[in-house]
Design an enzyme around this catalytic site. Structure first.
Site, PDB file in Angstrom:
ATOM      1  CE  LYS A 139      -3.549   2.289   3.196  1.00 18.53           C
ATOM      2  NZ  LYS A 139      -4.499   2.220   3.730  1.00 18.53           N
TER       3      LYS A 139
ATOM      4  CB  SER B  80      -7.530   4.132   3.026  1.00 15.83           C
ATOM      5  OG  SER B  80      -6.758   3.266   3.622  1.00 15.83           O
TER       6      SER B  80
ATOM      7  CB  SER C 202      -7.875   0.637   5.688  1.00 19.03           C
ATOM      8  OG  SER C 202      -8.543   2.271   6.048  1.00 19.03           O
TER       9      SER C 202
HETATM   10  N1  GLN Z   1     -12.498   4.489   6.608  1.00 21.67           N
HETATM   11  C1  GLN Z   1     -11.954   4.928   7.634  1.00 21.67           C
HETATM   12  C2  GLN Z   1     -11.387   5.994   7.267  1.00 21.67           C
HETATM   13  O1  GLN Z   1     -12.215   7.575   6.716  1.00 21.67           O
HETATM   14  C3  GLN Z   1     -10.665   3.714   8.327  1.00 21.67           C
HETATM   15  C4  GLN Z   1      -9.759   4.554   7.223  1.00 21.67           C
HETATM   16  C5  GLN Z   1      -8.566   3.540   7.978  1.00 21.67           C
HETATM   17  O2  GLN Z   1      -8.713   2.646   8.271  1.00 21.67           O
HETATM   18  N2  GLN Z   1      -7.766   3.744   7.635  1.00 21.67           N
HETATM   19  O3  GLN Z   1     -11.188   6.640   8.354  1.00 21.67           O
END
Ligand code: GLN
Length: 474
Positions: A76, A151, A175
């Site tokens: 990532k 994400s 994420s």
């Molecule tokens: N959807 C969550 C956010 O926008 C989780 C993001 C993540 O785990 N990096 O914060």
């Protein structure tokens, strides 16, 4: 070429000579090329991966190869890899190259993993749909009109569409698990402090964890084992030596706690509810115990998460000033305009929203009303989560309340998007380990994930229980 779902299969074919690392890398490179339109990769390190494959093929012949020889991994775009670009899918880091490798990257490298490229994600890992990337959204290979989740959407699709053997993601509020659930892989967020965050581009440091996204439980365990264990560069790590994870064996008798809201919450889709109920029935029929509990704090999870993570993000992202890393505005003419213009031009709208929200909740007039209150809520959530876990082996909930949604469905409404994290943020607020298992599909063929949340640092137990769920669904 056959599809490899397990590192052990890759290994045995490499040892017997049925396949070579070079062939594997070429195969994944071809898939990446064929499925370019899914936009999973921001950069592919083709030549480098091939020359490393040649080297590792030699090591295999000599019998000196590491445990991840021939394992082709996607990273990532939040993980530092020495002398490679890394940018959190943000314009503000355009052109930035890492001076060192993240501890996890180094540990995989030392075991002879081959890195094939860096994957697209929501900018600074802020999002649940990959629509917040500065480099365009990633498409879900199961239905290209749908999001892959976020994400870590690029990593998820890279695994789903067989563009690599496995991938790494980061999980601050879901994420890893949510995109794994939307694309049908095993996604694991370890206990906070099990895996080093050194070299991870920070979003919210007291929540962030790195974890694997794989096609099998067995691979998830091996990657976790290799990445876990004390690292002097991360002060929040557990000080004990790394655990060894042995083969996951399903316990004969297990006890699960099911959150009532997971079945009755109006936001949970019918297909998610019905699959979840089938799983519970099957577990009961097999003699396992299910207890139900109310979690009235469910409605507080998402607000507490967003107050605390935006506060931490506003602090973490203050380092991007145009001075030290990446982009500097061409129109800047003094210190203040360098800061202001570089940030204005470099950050996307969602990141700006969160920086402003975080700055607001930390401001002296509002600190007590928001930040310190959310900290107290976090403690209560931790205590209640652990008290439920005292009486059972794990908490069982769906990973997400719906299968993958369509592009644009939630992107205009941040609150609706934030609610996509309803079932995933609890593990990050509490710090506990949680895994998403790809156990069901909708009638239309969209993957759905089931989530197990376990006791802190009891990852082997969680893997054993995961094995039980897999067997129950077979
Ligand atoms: N959807 C969550 C956010 O926008 C989780 C993001 C993540 O785990 N990096 O914060």
């Amino acid at each position: 070429m056959k599809t490899y779902n397990r590192i052990s299969e890759v290994r045995s074919d490499l040892n017997s000579g049925a396949v070579s690392c070079v062939q594997l890398v070429n195969h994944y490179l071809q898939n990446i090329e064929d499925k370019k339109h899914l936009n999973a990769f921001l950069e592919v390190w083709a030549d480098e991966a091939l020359s490393r494959a040649t080297l590792i093929d030699e090591k295999i012949k000599l019998g000196t190869a590491g445990r991840l020889a021939g394992v082709v991994v996607a990273l990532k775009d939040v993980l530092a890899y020495k002398n490679h670009k890394v940018g959190s899918s943000s314009k503000i880091l355009e052109g930035f190259e890492s001076l060192y490798s993240a501890t996890v990257v180094q540990r995989l490298f030392d075991e002879d993993a081959i890195f094939i490229g860096r994957t697209n994600c929501d900018e600074f890992a802020m999002g649940a749909s990959n629509e917040n990337s500065a480099y365009g959204p990633v498409k879900n290979a199961a239905d290209e009109s749908r999001v892959p989740g976020g994400s870590s959407g690029g990593s998820a699709v890279a695994v789903q569409a067989n563009m690599c053997h496995c991938a790494l993601g980061s999980d601050t509020g879901g994420s890893i698990r949510q995109p794994s659930a939307f694309t049908g892989s095993f996604g694991f967020k370890p206990t906070y402090g099990l895996i080093s965050r050194f070299g991870l581009l920070a979003y919210a440091s007291s929540f962030d964890q790195i974890g694997p996204m794989t096609k099998s439980l067995e691979d998830n365990m091996l990657l976790t084992e290799i990445m876990a264990g004390f690292d002097q560069h991360d002060a929040t790590m557990r000080q004990q030596p790394a655990d060894k994870y042995t083969t996951a064996v399903a316990p004969k008798k297990a006890k699960f706690a099911v959150m009532n809201e997971a079945i009755h919450h109006p936001g949970v889709a019918e297909e998610v509810k019905s699959s979840f109920k089938i799983l519970i029935k099957n577990l009961e029929n097999a003699g396992h115990e299910i207890t139900y509990f109310d979690f009235p704090l469910l409605e507080q999870l998402v607000p507490a998460y967003y107050v605390l993570t935006t506060a931490e993000a506003s602090s973490n992202l203050s380092r991007y000033t145009g001075m030290l890393y990446g982009k500097r505005s061409e129109n800047a003419h003094d210190l203040e305009s360098t800061y202001t213009l570089s940030r204005t031009e470099g950050f996307g709208p969602e990141v700006k929203r969160r920086i402003m929200l975080g700055t607001f909740v930390l401001s002296s007039d509002h600190y007590d009303a928001y930040y310190s209150k959310a900290q107290k809520v976090r403690r209560v959530i931790q205590d209640q989560t652990n008290s439920v876990l005292e009486n059972v082996d794990a908490i069982l909930i769906p990973t997400t309340s719906t299968p993958a949604f369509k592009f644009g469905e939630k992107s205009k409404d941040p609150i609706a998007m934030y609610l996509a994290d309803l079932f995933t943020v609890q593990a990050n607020l509490a710090g506990n380990p949680a895994i998403s298992l790809p156990l069901f599909e909708t009638e239309a063929g969209l993957p759905m994930g089931i989530q197990l949340m376990g006791k802190s640092f009891k990852e082997q137990e969680l893997f054993n229980l995961s094995q039980l769920l897999i067997e129950t669904c077979n």
